[in-house]
Enzyme design. Sequence first.
Site, PDB file in Angstrom:
ATOM      1  N   GLU B  48       0.833  -1.216   0.000  1.00 12.07           N
ATOM      2  CA  GLU B  48       0.000   0.000   0.000  1.00 12.07           C
ATOM      3  C   GLU B  48       0.859   1.255   0.000  1.00 12.07           C
ATOM      4  O   GLU B  48       0.620   2.192  -0.766  1.00 12.07           O
ATOM      5  CB  GLU B  48      -0.911   0.020   1.238  1.00 12.07           C
ATOM      6  CG  GLU B  48      -1.905  -1.142   1.334  1.00 12.07           C
ATOM      7  CD  GLU B  48      -2.949  -1.142   0.234  1.00 12.07           C
ATOM      8  OE1 GLU B  48      -3.088  -0.130  -0.482  1.00 12.07           O
ATOM      9  OE2 GLU B  48      -3.636  -2.168   0.084  1.00 12.07           O
ATOM     10  N   ASN B  52       1.306   3.975  -3.022  1.00 14.24           N
ATOM     11  CA  ASN B  52       0.991   5.395  -2.827  1.00 14.24           C
ATOM     12  C   ASN B  52       2.132   6.296  -3.282  1.00 14.24           C
ATOM     13  O   ASN B  52       1.901   7.339  -3.898  1.00 14.24           O
ATOM     14  CB  ASN B  52       0.657   5.672  -1.360  1.00 14.24           C
ATOM     15  CG  ASN B  52      -0.750   5.242  -1.002  1.00 14.24           C
ATOM     16  OD1 ASN B  52      -1.526   4.860  -1.864  1.00 14.24           O
ATOM     17  ND2 ASN B  52      -1.066   5.298   0.281  1.00 14.24           N
ATOM     18  N   ARG B 106      -8.999   3.399  -7.576  1.00 20.57           N
ATOM     19  CA  ARG B 106      -8.448   3.496  -6.213  1.00 20.57           C
ATOM     20  C   ARG B 106      -9.616   3.336  -5.224  1.00 20.57           C
ATOM     21  O   ARG B 106     -10.679   3.913  -5.414  1.00 20.57           O
ATOM     22  CB  ARG B 106      -7.776   4.857  -5.981  1.00 20.57           C
ATOM     23  CG  ARG B 106      -6.590   5.178  -6.872  1.00 20.57           C
ATOM     24  CD  ARG B 106      -5.322   4.511  -6.418  1.00 20.57           C
ATOM     25  NE  ARG B 106      -5.215   3.163  -6.934  1.00 20.57           N
ATOM     26  CZ  ARG B 106      -4.689   2.138  -6.265  1.00 20.57           C
ATOM     27  NH1 ARG B 106      -4.253   2.289  -5.051  1.00 20.57           N
ATOM     28  NH2 ARG B 106      -4.626   0.960  -6.817  1.00 20.57           N
TER      29      ARG B 106
HETATM   30  N1  LIG Z   1       2.986   9.184  -0.838  1.00 19.50           N
HETATM   31  C1  LIG Z   1       1.941  10.010  -1.066  1.00 19.50           C
HETATM   32  N2  LIG Z   1       2.132  11.200  -1.708  1.00 19.50           N
HETATM   33  C2  LIG Z   1       1.095  12.013  -1.950  1.00 19.50           C
HETATM   34  N3  LIG Z   1      -0.189  11.755  -1.604  1.00 19.50           N
HETATM   35  C3  LIG Z   1      -0.462  10.595  -0.981  1.00 19.50           C
HETATM   36  C4  LIG Z   1       0.592   9.662  -0.662  1.00 19.50           C
HETATM   37  N4  LIG Z   1       0.039   8.610  -0.019  1.00 19.50           N
HETATM   38  C5  LIG Z   1      -1.277   8.870   0.073  1.00 19.50           C
HETATM   39  N5  LIG Z   1      -1.599  10.057  -0.498  1.00 19.50           N
HETATM   40  C6  LIG Z   1      -2.949  10.681  -0.555  1.00 19.50           C
HETATM   41  O1  LIG Z   1      -3.786  10.011   0.395  1.00 19.50           O
HETATM   42  C7  LIG Z   1      -4.947   9.484  -0.259  1.00 19.50           C
HETATM   43  C8  LIG Z   1      -5.419   8.214   0.427  1.00 19.50           C
HETATM   44  O2  LIG Z   1      -4.500   7.155   0.250  1.00 19.50           O
HETATM   45  P1  LIG Z   1      -5.007   5.649   0.351  1.00 19.50           P
HETATM   46  O3  LIG Z   1      -5.703   5.473   1.639  1.00 19.50           O
HETATM   47  O4  LIG Z   1      -3.864   4.750   0.070  1.00 19.50           O
HETATM   48  O5  LIG Z   1      -6.112   5.526  -0.803  1.00 19.50           O
HETATM   49  P2  LIG Z   1      -5.909   5.451  -2.412  1.00 19.50           P
HETATM   50  O6  LIG Z   1      -4.471   5.187  -2.687  1.00 19.50           O
HETATM   51  O7  LIG Z   1      -6.784   4.350  -2.839  1.00 19.50           O
HETATM   52  O8  LIG Z   1      -6.335   6.795  -2.941  1.00 19.50           O
HETATM   53  C9  LIG Z   1      -4.546   9.341  -1.705  1.00 19.50           C
HETATM   54  O9  LIG Z   1      -5.655   9.348  -2.575  1.00 19.50           O
HETATM   55  C10 LIG Z   1      -3.618  10.536  -1.900  1.00 19.50           C
HETATM   56  O10 LIG Z   1      -4.363  11.700  -2.122  1.00 19.50           O
HETATM   57 MG   LIG Z   2      -3.302   3.781  -1.775  1.00 15.70          MG
END
Ligand SMILES: Nc1ncnc2c1ncn2[C@@H]1O[C@H](COP(=O)(O)OP(=O)(O)O)[C@@H](O)[C@H]1O
Ligand SMILES: [Mg+2]
Lengths: 105, 143
Positions: B48, B52, B106
């Site tokens: 995960e 991300n 997502r």
């Molecule tokens: N490494 C990262 N850099 C920038 N934004 C991030 C990062 N990790 C997470 N995010 C933000 O947090 C949100 C939620 O992440 P997550 O719970 O993994 O759901 P998803 O990846 O399905 O969107 C993402 O949609 C993104 O906007």
């Molecule tokens: Mg994610």
Amino acid sequence: MSVQLAYQNGVLTARLFGEIDHHTAREMREAVDDAAQKLKPYRLRLDFSDVPFMDSSGIGLILGRVRLFGFWKGQVVLCGLSPSLYKMVELAGIDGLVAVERRAG
Amino acid sequence: MRPLNEAQFSFPSHSVNESFARAAVTAFLAHLDPTVADLTELKTAVSEAVTNAIVHGYRDAIGTVYISVKLYENGKAVVRIRDKGCGIPDVSQAMEPLYTTGGEDRAGLGFSVMQSFCDGLRVTSRVGVGTTVTLTKYFAPRA
Ligand SMILES: Nc1ncnc2c1ncn2[C@@H]1O[C@H](COP(=O)(O)OP(=O)(O)O)[C@@H](O)[C@H]1O
Ligand SMILES: [Mg+2]
């Protein structure tokens, strides 16, 4: 190939092979959606018997298909989930949106 | 506290590297003889965080993803996943279940998975600088 498709009596079965993550989900999605849009099956069976690992991209794959099949009131059924995959499905709280056939045995 | 053992690696943010990254972390911890359930949980959480970094952190370009794994006494494993990508404007909002800024299919569940599959989760982020996710999990010695 990461997906094996079979169609019979309005039911499309997609047997998925290999780990499901953001990278591998794309090919699976494209294969399933291609067939689904042509056939408009009333039911999609996603068979996870040969999926040793999946992260939340697998949940995205499932929910995306639920959305697609919703356009013609089709239904999505999951089968062959291992305990660890079932844990993901439970955590996502999607048990209500899809039917789950428990793995035999 | 000094770790008993540690490993570091980095790779360009090509999505094909997602499977390599999570496999490398779990391979490093294999000698702890962890249960399949525990190891799969950490593997999923790492997947995960790495996804991300690739999908969100470096959404417009290819950048480098940095990973470190540290092993301490009592089966405590700490995995850090870092990107120098766009950063997260509001971390607590980003961590809410189902919150997503989108992308193909997502589910907005990445942080929920990290939280429930690990014993500790810390996220630090600065817009324009990058994001660091620190996962902690205890692998109890088997009786
Ligand atoms: N490494 C990262 N850099 C920038 N934004 C991030 C990062 N990790 C997470 N995010 C933000 O947090 C949100 C939620 O992440 P997550 O719970 O993994 O759901 P998803 O990846 O399905 O969107 C993402 O949609 C993104 O906007
Ligand atoms: Mg994610």
